[in-house]
Design a protein around this motif. Structure first.
Motif, PDB file in Angstrom:
ATOM      1  N   VAL A   1       0.751  -1.094  -0.149  1.00 30.22           N
ATOM      2  CA  VAL A   1      -0.088   0.074   0.131  1.00 30.22           C
ATOM      3  C   VAL A   1       0.751   1.347  -0.037  1.00 30.22           C
ATOM      4  O   VAL A   1       0.513   2.142  -0.700  1.00 30.22           O
ATOM      5  CB  VAL A   1      -1.133  -0.046   1.205  1.00 30.22           C
ATOM      6  N   GLN A   2       1.893   1.207   0.924  1.00 30.46           N
ATOM      7  CA  GLN A   2       2.932   2.491   0.943  1.00 30.46           C
ATOM      8  C   GLN A   2       3.629   2.741  -0.295  1.00 30.46           C
ATOM      9  O   GLN A   2       3.758   3.608  -0.918  1.00 30.46           O
ATOM     10  CB  GLN A   2       3.926   2.376   2.112  1.00 30.46           C
ATOM     11  N   LEU A   3       3.869   1.540  -0.953  1.00 29.25           N
ATOM     12  CA  LEU A   3       4.752   1.548  -2.223  1.00 29.25           C
ATOM     13  C   LEU A   3       3.822   2.095  -3.246  1.00 29.25           C
ATOM     14  O   LEU A   3       4.132   2.790  -3.981  1.00 29.25           O
ATOM     15  CB  LEU A   3       5.147   0.091  -2.689  1.00 29.25           C
ATOM     16  N   LYS A   4       2.536   1.649  -3.506  1.00 28.00           N
ATOM     17  CA  LYS A   4       1.806   2.218  -4.479  1.00 28.00           C
ATOM     18  C   LYS A   4       1.514   3.656  -4.122  1.00 28.00           C
ATOM     19  O   LYS A   4       1.453   4.476  -5.285  1.00 28.00           O
ATOM     20  CB  LYS A   4       0.182   1.588  -4.242  1.00 28.00           C
ATOM     21  N   ALA A   5       1.440   4.203  -3.123  1.00 34.92           N
ATOM     22  CA  ALA A   5       1.235   5.392  -2.744  1.00 34.92           C
ATOM     23  C   ALA A   5       2.261   6.344  -3.010  1.00 34.92           C
ATOM     24  O   ALA A   5       2.268   7.416  -3.430  1.00 34.92           O
ATOM     25  CB  ALA A   5       0.949   5.966  -1.240  1.00 34.92           C
ATOM     26  N   ALA A   6       3.555   5.827  -3.137  1.00 34.59           N
ATOM     27  CA  ALA A   6       4.890   6.606  -3.046  1.00 34.59           C
ATOM     28  C   ALA A   6       4.956   6.452  -4.649  1.00 34.59           C
ATOM     29  O   ALA A   6       5.731   7.576  -5.167  1.00 34.59           O
ATOM     30  CB  ALA A   6       5.967   6.144  -2.166  1.00 34.59           C
ATOM     31  N   THR A   7       4.918   5.586  -5.338  1.00 31.85           N
ATOM     32  CA  THR A   7       5.516   5.316  -6.661  1.00 31.85           C
ATOM     33  C   THR A   7       4.338   4.979  -7.781  1.00 31.85           C
ATOM     34  O   THR A   7       4.738   4.920  -8.988  1.00 31.85           O
ATOM     35  CB  THR A   7       6.611   4.213  -6.828  1.00 31.85           C
ATOM     36  N   GLY A   8       3.174   4.654  -7.391  1.00 33.28           N
ATOM     37  CA  GLY A   8       2.287   4.086  -8.440  1.00 33.28           C
ATOM     38  C   GLY A   8       2.235   2.732  -8.584  1.00 33.28           C
ATOM     39  O   GLY A   8       1.449   2.202  -9.331  1.00 33.28           O
ATOM     40  N   LEU A   9       3.306   2.048  -8.393  1.00 31.99           N
ATOM     41  CA  LEU A   9       3.455   0.570  -8.541  1.00 31.99           C
ATOM     42  C   LEU A   9       2.542  -0.246  -7.516  1.00 31.99           C
ATOM     43  O   LEU A   9       2.956  -0.086  -6.165  1.00 31.99           O
ATOM     44  CB  LEU A   9       5.273   0.296  -8.325  1.00 31.99           C
ATOM     45  N   ASP A  10       1.703  -1.156  -8.211  1.00 28.31           N
ATOM     46  CA  ASP A  10       0.873  -2.039  -7.479  1.00 28.31           C
ATOM     47  C   ASP A  10       1.397  -3.380  -7.434  1.00 28.31           C
ATOM     48  O   ASP A  10       1.279  -4.092  -8.367  1.00 28.31           O
ATOM     49  CB  ASP A  10      -0.530  -1.865  -7.756  1.00 28.31           C
ATOM     50  N   LEU A  11       1.894  -3.942  -6.550  1.00 24.86           N
ATOM     51  CA  LEU A  11       2.195  -5.329  -6.439  1.00 24.86           C
ATOM     52  C   LEU A  11       1.291  -6.128  -5.500  1.00 24.86           C
ATOM     53  O   LEU A  11       1.751  -7.268  -5.066  1.00 24.86           O
ATOM     54  CB  LEU A  11       3.769  -5.428  -5.747  1.00 24.86           C
ATOM     55  N   ARG A  12       0.053  -5.725  -5.122  1.00 21.75           N
ATOM     56  CA  ARG A  12      -1.056  -6.330  -4.638  1.00 21.75           C
ATOM     57  C   ARG A  12      -1.244  -7.595  -5.152  1.00 21.75           C
ATOM     58  O   ARG A  12      -1.661  -8.643  -4.389  1.00 21.75           O
ATOM     59  CB  ARG A  12      -2.107  -5.499  -4.066  1.00 21.75           C
ATOM     60  N   PRO A  13      -1.588  -7.526  -6.518  1.00 21.02           N
ATOM     61  CA  PRO A  13      -1.948  -8.805  -7.305  1.00 21.02           C
ATOM     62  C   PRO A  13      -0.816  -9.954  -7.078  1.00 21.02           C
ATOM     63  O   PRO A  13      -1.243 -11.020  -6.852  1.00 21.02           O
ATOM     64  CB  PRO A  13      -2.064  -8.377  -8.663  1.00 21.02           C
ATOM     65  N   THR A  14       0.359  -9.511  -7.120  1.00 21.72           N
ATOM     66  CA  THR A  14       1.300 -10.598  -6.863  1.00 21.72           C
ATOM     67  C   THR A  14       1.266 -11.094  -5.439  1.00 21.72           C
ATOM     68  O   THR A  14       1.544 -12.519  -5.303  1.00 21.72           O
ATOM     69  CB  THR A  14       2.991 -10.071  -7.182  1.00 21.72           C
ATOM     70  N   LEU A  15       1.096 -10.248  -4.404  1.00 20.28           N
ATOM     71  CA  LEU A  15       0.735 -10.802  -3.135  1.00 20.28           C
ATOM     72  C   LEU A  15      -0.159 -11.892  -3.026  1.00 20.28           C
ATOM     73  O   LEU A  15      -0.136 -12.729  -2.373  1.00 20.28           O
ATOM     74  CB  LEU A  15       0.659  -9.586  -2.005  1.00 20.28           C
TER      75      LEU A  15
END
Length: 256
Positions: A226-240
């Motif tokens: 969540v923090q990564l997406k907010a900071a960079t726009g990169l969403d890795l939640r589907p990978t999780l």
């Protein structure tokens, strides 16, 4: 020096790079040129979740090495979204660099960005500085990597990593038989490697690290995502989500 046949195509607002074949070597959504369009490129940045390095105040990674430029997607992301990092990209073919610059908005070199025209294996086996994050994505027009998938090359990568450094490599083209390259990677990194669950594209991203064991709970990974997406726009939640459904986790944590 290798010379590729460079083709560029566009469809539905996305620009694609090809090396004279059907294989997509890179992609850019024209209106969001810094975002990582392809799933596997997003997962190449999974190390940010494990190290928590995705803000200007973060200490990791300070030095990033990329082997293979393609359309420049990972290079651009690292340069623009990780301002604390110095980025070096090694590309064997100068025409690929020209295409990435002209068609895919690769920024010019400066104090933080260096583009080196060289063979990735030769570059790694010569003496040089250490890196915190090494990203390997070097393919030819037949989707082959050659010696970029070899025990000596992986050992050279291990030697060039700083303590606590990580490596990510794209196993596309070997996704159905990624056991042998993963075994070579594991041998070079003394068992400190793992493969993320295969994505829809068929790519498998393998990670390896040098230094103390990394153990991050799924709960913590979700919070960092969540923090990564907010900071960079990169969403890795589907990978999780795929990780949660796989056998990769040990006692609810990712260990490497």
């Amino acid at each position: 020096m290798s010379q590729s046949s460079i083709d560029v195509s566009e469809e539905a607002g996305i620009r694609y790079l090809h090396f004279g074949s059907e294989w997509v070597q890179g992609a850019m959504r024209i209106r969001r040129s810094i975002d990582l369009e392809l799933e596997y490129t997003r997962e190449m940045m999974f190390g940010l979740l494990l190290r928590g390095g995705f803000t200007a105040e973060a200490k990791w990674p300070k030095r990033i090495l990329l082997i293979g430029l393609g359309a420049g997607s990972l290079t651009k992301f690292c340069y623009w979204k990780l301002p604390q990092a110095r980025v070096t990209t090694v590309e064997i073919d100068e025409s690929v660099w020209a295409a990435a610059s002209f068609h895919f908005k690769l920024p010019p070199e400066d104090i933080r960005l260096s583009i080196v025209i060289d063979d990735g294996v030769d570059f790694m086996t010569r003496p040089g500085p250490g890196y915190d994050y090494i990203l390997i994505d070097g393919y030819d027009e037949d989707a082959k990597v050659g010696l970029l998938d070899s025990l000596p090359f992986y050992q050279a990568c291990w030697a060039r990593l700083n303590e606590g450094g990580m490596l990510a490599t794209n196993l596309f083209g070997r996704s159905r038989k990624y056991g042998p390259p993963l075994k070579r990677l594991s041998e070079a990194f003394e068992g400190r490697s793992l493969a993320l669950p295969q994505g829809e594209s068929g790519n498998v991203i393998a990670l390896a690290t040098r230094g103390a064991e990394i153990a991050v709970s799924l709960t913590e990974l979700r919070e960092r995502a969540v923090q990564l997406k907010a900071a960079t726009g990169l969403d890795l939640r589907p990978t999780l989500k795929r990780l949660e459904q796989s056998t990769t986790l040990q006692d609810g944590a990712l260990r490497i």
